[in-house]
Design a protein around this motif. Structure first.
Motif, PDB file in Angstrom:
ATOM      1  N   UNK A  81       9.291 -23.793  13.221  1.00 15.99           N
ATOM      2  CA  UNK A  81      10.512 -22.850  12.898  1.00 15.99           C
ATOM      3  C   UNK A  81      11.271 -23.828  11.713  1.00 15.99           C
ATOM      4  N   UNK A  82      10.603 -24.650  10.924  1.00 11.76           N
ATOM      5  CA  UNK A  82      11.086 -25.214   9.768  1.00 11.76           C
ATOM      6  C   UNK A  82      10.534 -24.693   8.696  1.00 11.76           C
ATOM      7  N   UNK A  83      10.839 -23.785   7.810  1.00  9.33           N
ATOM      8  CA  UNK A  83      10.238 -22.995   6.839  1.00  9.33           C
ATOM      9  C   UNK A  83      10.139 -24.301   5.792  1.00  9.33           C
ATOM     10  N   UNK A  84       8.721 -23.975   5.209  1.00 10.37           N
ATOM     11  CA  UNK A  84       8.305 -24.966   4.100  1.00 10.37           C
ATOM     12  C   UNK A  84       8.598 -24.489   2.653  1.00 10.37           C
ATOM     13  N   UNK A  85       8.625 -23.254   2.543  1.00 11.28           N
ATOM     14  CA  UNK A  85       8.913 -22.594   1.226  1.00 11.28           C
ATOM     15  C   UNK A  85       8.903 -21.018   1.269  1.00 11.28           C
ATOM     16  N   UNK A  86       9.459 -20.590   0.384  1.00  9.96           N
ATOM     17  CA  UNK A  86       9.791 -19.159   0.330  1.00  9.96           C
ATOM     18  C   UNK A  86       8.693 -18.682  -0.579  1.00  9.96           C
ATOM     19  N   UNK A  87       7.722 -17.621  -0.202  1.00 10.54           N
ATOM     20  CA  UNK A  87       6.712 -16.892  -0.953  1.00 10.54           C
ATOM     21  C   UNK A  87       7.428 -15.834  -1.500  1.00 10.54           C
ATOM     22  N   UNK A  88       6.293 -15.112  -2.117  1.00 10.12           N
ATOM     23  CA  UNK A  88       6.718 -13.534  -2.623  1.00 10.12           C
ATOM     24  C   UNK A  88       5.648 -12.816  -2.253  1.00 10.12           C
ATOM     25  N   UNK A  89       5.866 -11.765  -1.911  1.00  5.46           N
ATOM     26  CA  UNK A  89       4.505 -10.888  -1.564  1.00  5.46           C
ATOM     27  C   UNK A  89       4.178 -10.193  -2.883  1.00  5.46           C
ATOM     28  N   UNK A  90       2.946 -10.392  -3.114  1.00  7.70           N
ATOM     29  CA  UNK A  90       2.310  -9.792  -4.568  1.00  7.70           C
ATOM     30  C   UNK A  90       1.697  -8.538  -4.302  1.00  7.70           C
ATOM     31  N   UNK A  91       0.741  -8.433  -3.416  1.00 11.33           N
ATOM     32  CA  UNK A  91       0.278  -6.886  -2.981  1.00 11.33           C
ATOM     33  C   UNK A  91       0.364  -6.516  -1.486  1.00 11.33           C
ATOM     34  N   UNK A  92       0.437  -5.292  -1.304  1.00 10.36           N
ATOM     35  CA  UNK A  92       0.269  -4.682   0.036  1.00 10.36           C
ATOM     36  C   UNK A  92      -0.593  -3.439  -0.041  1.00 10.36           C
ATOM     37  N   UNK A  93      -1.916  -3.745   0.424  1.00  5.58           N
ATOM     38  CA  UNK A  93      -2.846  -2.578   0.449  1.00  5.58           C
ATOM     39  C   UNK A  93      -3.178  -1.859   1.789  1.00  5.58           C
ATOM     40  N   UNK A  94      -2.767  -0.510   1.554  1.00 10.31           N
ATOM     41  CA  UNK A  94      -2.505   0.329   2.888  1.00 10.31           C
ATOM     42  C   UNK A  94      -4.093   0.685   3.235  1.00 10.31           C
ATOM     43  N   UNK A  95      -4.441   0.491   4.487  1.00  8.35           N
ATOM     44  CA  UNK A  95      -5.928   0.951   5.032  1.00  8.35           C
ATOM     45  C   UNK A  95      -5.612   1.861   6.072  1.00  8.35           C
TER      46      UNK A  95
END
Length: 220
Positions: A4-18
């Motif tokens: 529960x100790x966050x290492x970094x903030x990422x960013x969602x680059x792509x969301x592919x609907x399947x």
């Protein structure tokens, strides 16, 4: 397993609907160090398996169960997400034991900023209320937090400047959804004590598993 100790903030680059699933690609840096295919990374408190690795990004598959039970169903490109790699045995347990298995989704009800921290109130699904106690642990969007106060249908937490600066909780607004995971130890204790606790509608517990409630078995 996570802390529960966050290492970094990422960013969602792509969301592919399947259809009944999505492929989620996340831009990151720190969590890719030493990470290989099949490893686990927590995304907003949801344990995901690395299916593809690229330069500065990784991809995971989210099945319908994950979409139904977590806030990741609303993920969109550009969203910031809390990231943590699975814990290793030589790492400090800075937060608490977190499985990355989301128990329910809450909603930010209020924020009360002060000079040095924010008090945030989060709605609490009814089936999770029994696992929360004042000063106990709760995971909110993958962040290990201490419960300040448990209320009838919500709970409050205090967010210190470090949490506000390094996690998405610093920018969550009233109305936003967050993933919740209760303390797994509380759930195990409930399960272990189940045979000793009163069943619904009864006035007595089961007592010792080796005893009997049948008066015919008692001595005169």
């Amino acid at each position: 397993m996570f802390t529960g100790i966050v290492e970094e903030l990422g960013t969602i680059a792509e969301v592919t609907d399947q259809g009944d699933a999505i492929r989620l690609t996340v831009e990151a840096g720190t969590v890719l160090e030493g990470t290989g295919l099949g490893d686990s990374i927590s995304v907003n408190g949801c344990c995901l398996t690395v299916a593809e690795l690229g330069e500065g990004r990784w991809t995971a598959d989210l099945m319908q169960e994950t979409l139904d039970k977590t806030s990741l169903r609303g993920a969109a490109p550009g969203d910031r997400v809390n990231l943590e790699r699975a814990v290793t045995v030589d790492k400090r347990l800075g937060g608490h034991i977190v499985q990355g298995h989301v128990d329910g989704v809450g909603r930010i009800l209020s924020r009360a900023p002060s000079e040095h921290w924010d008090v945030v109130e989060v709605s609490l699904p009814g089936h999770l209320a029994r696992y929360l106690v004042d000063k106990g642990s709760i995971t909110v969007d993958g962040v290990s937090l201490t419960v300040v106060e448990v209320r009838d249908a919500s709970f409050t937490v205090s967010l210190i400047p470090e949490t506000l600066a390094r996690t998405t909780l610093g920018t969550r607004r009233v109305g936003d959804l967050v993933n919740l995971e209760a303390d797994v130890i509380a759930k195990h204790v409930e399960k272990l004590l189940g045979g000793y606790l009163p069943s619904p509608g009864s006035t007595t517990g089961h007592g010792n598993p080796g005893s009997s409630d049948n008066p015919e078995n008692e001595d005169d």
